[in-house]
Scaffold this motif. Structure first.
Motif: not given
Lengths: 57, 465
Positions: B65-66, B68-69, B72, B230-231, B233-234
């Motif tokens: 998640g992190n 992916l952040a 992004t 995951m979602f 932290s994203w």
């Protein structure tokens, strides 16, 4: 003077980190660890303002 | 973002940031590392435990998640920021007119008051430790007694007064505190290990599965899986990356790849801090299985003594301060003649009253998800305006080009996307943690379709000519 103060600040941080690692390995009691953390905190906030520049936010 | 005083024009509030004012990678690394080690990390880490996440789901879910952040920020937010070099507010004004910015600021101000309330509560729990105030139980919505309520309210008033005076002095203090806070969060983790019976790396995995993240949710809590972690932290900072809030930051970047600097915040701050805060909570529960309350001051003092108490106070204060200040500016934008000092005081008093109720903090994961969900559609509108309008032979920055004060497609797309998300939540039972991306995509599609219908062909032709 500034390098000396910076060294002192980062030694205080390092001491905090190292004492907690030694505590995790049972080489130091929890109470002694807490005392070192407080001392490190006091040194950090007592010394750092003298060398860290004011940044524009 | 809101005033047009000379001082702010120097901050390039209403113009492109010139190349001479761009900054190096180091300043972005420092800013992200400092900004994402906040008081609320001490709520999030324990709340993952309360939601019954397992060790594998937490450690791997946070990692993915992190990452992916970070991607992004790098591939969605930073390229648009570097291309135009405008603040979010100025870009929104160009797309939807001043009215759009006002509506956005109203929503932002209200949500900032809620986040500031959580920060105030976190700091007040530190002050409450030496005062021996009665603390709330895990699922309490109402304050447990006058002691904590008074402490929270007075803490909030103090923060408010400092924020209303302007945040420069405390911002300097926050810069000083930032490296120390990162170290003390790591110290929390190391200091908690012996109490949990972890004396070597080999011990960690079995204790993590049995005692720290055993995978059993508390009564009334949703069971968290890998996907929740995951979602969350994203999307925990969705308003800043998908929602384009950090256009205002990355407009100073020399290259869009500076978006990778967000990794400093995600991995020093969120990854490490959330894990360490979870360890603190596990220590508390291992000492007394009936003590499931999430009170950061007590958690930190248990393993780090006074240094822990100071961290909780400082971490809450240094992040509440700019948020209260920004909330004041956001509300002031509704009426430029309102004095910022008084508006900030009003916003701070509102946040202080909200902070009295501990239920807000025990539901902080939902509040954080709501914050991202409510604001992220604006990011989709900016994204579509940037990448698709010209390709579809329509005008980008339509409100500015057409000379409009209010342009309805962005507002309608935003509201319609939120209504659709509410319908998905209530009608199909999709939890709020998973609604961010559908909401963002829907807002983009709605904006595109409505623009296609509403943009005036005559204006398009005359401007393109």
């Amino acid at each position: 003077m500034k390098p000396l103060l910076m060294t002192l600040s980062f030694l205080a941080l390092a001491a905090s980190l190292v004492s907690s690692i030694i505590c995790a390995n049972k080489g130091l009691s929890a109470e002694t660890n807490k005392m070192i953390l407080l001392t490190g905190t006091i040194i950090w906030f007592g010394v750092t303002p003298f060398w860290m520049r004011r940044k524009k936010n | 973002m809101i005033h047009q005083s000379p001082a702010q024009i120097e901050e390039f509030e209403r113009e492109r940031v010139p190349d001479r004012a761009t900054r190096g990678l180091k300043s972005f690394l420092g800013m992200f590392a400092g900004e994402h080690v906040a008081g609320t990390e001490l709520l999030i880490g324990p709340l993952f435990v309360v939601h019954g996440v397992s060790a594998f789901d937490l450690l791997v879910g946070l990692l993915v998640g992190n990452l992916l952040a970070v991607f992004t920020w790098t591939y969605v937010t930073a390229p648009i920021a570097v291309k135009h070099r405008f603040t979010l507010y100025f870009q929104l004004e160009k797309i939807g007119g001043r009215s759009l910015v006002k509506i956005y600021n109203l929503a932002n101000g209200v949500l900032w008051c809620c986040v500031a309330a959580a920060m105030i509560y976190v700091s007040a729990t530190a002050i409450a430790v030496p005062l021996h105030c009665k603390m709330p139980a895990l699922n309490d919505w109402m304050p447990p007694g006058p002691g904590l309520s008074t402490t929270v309210f007075l803490t909030g008033l103090l923060f408010t007064f400092v924020a209303a005076r302007g945040y420069e002095a405390l911002a300097h203090f926050a810069n000083i505190a930032s490296p120390w806070m990162v170290v003390i969060f790591a110290v929390f983790g190391f200091s908690a290990l012996p109490e949990l019976g972890i004396h070597s790396i080999a011990d960690f995995w079995s204790v993590a599965n049995q005692s720290i993240w055993p995978g059993h949710p508390a009564i009334g809590r949703v069971q968290f899986t890998f996907w929740h972690v995951m979602f969350f932290s994203w999307f925990g900072n969705m308003a800043w990356h998908w929602g384009m809030g950090d256009l205002s930051i990355f407009r100073y970047a020399k290259k869009y790849t500076y978006g990778f600097a967000s990794g400093a915040g995600m991995f020093f701050g969120h990854y490490m801090a959330w894990i360490c805060a979870g360890l603190l909570y596990a220590v508390q529960v291992s000492r007394n299985g009936a003590d499931t309350a999430i009170t950061p001051g007590a958690l930190a003092s248990g393993v780090a003594g006074w240094a822990g108490i100071i961290l909780v106070l400082v971490a809450g204060w240094t992040t509440a301060n700019p948020i209260l200040y920004r909330a004041g500016l956001a509300f002031q934008s509704l009426h430029s003649k309102w004095p910022r000092f008084h508006v900030t005081i009003a916003a701070g008093v509102l946040a202080s009253v909200v902070a009295i109720f501990p239920g807000l903090c025990s539901k902080f994961l939902e509040i954080a998800a709501l914050y991202g969900l409510a604001l992220c559609p604006m990011g989709a509108i900016i994204f579509v305006d940037h990448y698709f309008m010209r390709k579809a032979k329509m005008l980008d920055f339509y409100a500015e080009r057409a000379g409009l004060n209010a342009w309805w497609p962005p507002v309608a797309a935003w509201l319609l996307a939120l209504v659709a998300c509410v319908a998905l939540n209530f009608g199909f039972g999709i939890q709020i943690f998973f609604l961010g991306l559908p909401g963002w995509i829907m807002a983009g599609i709605f904006y595109y379709i409505m623009s296609r219908y509403a943009q005036d062909r005559n204006i398009i032709t005359s401007i393109k000519l």
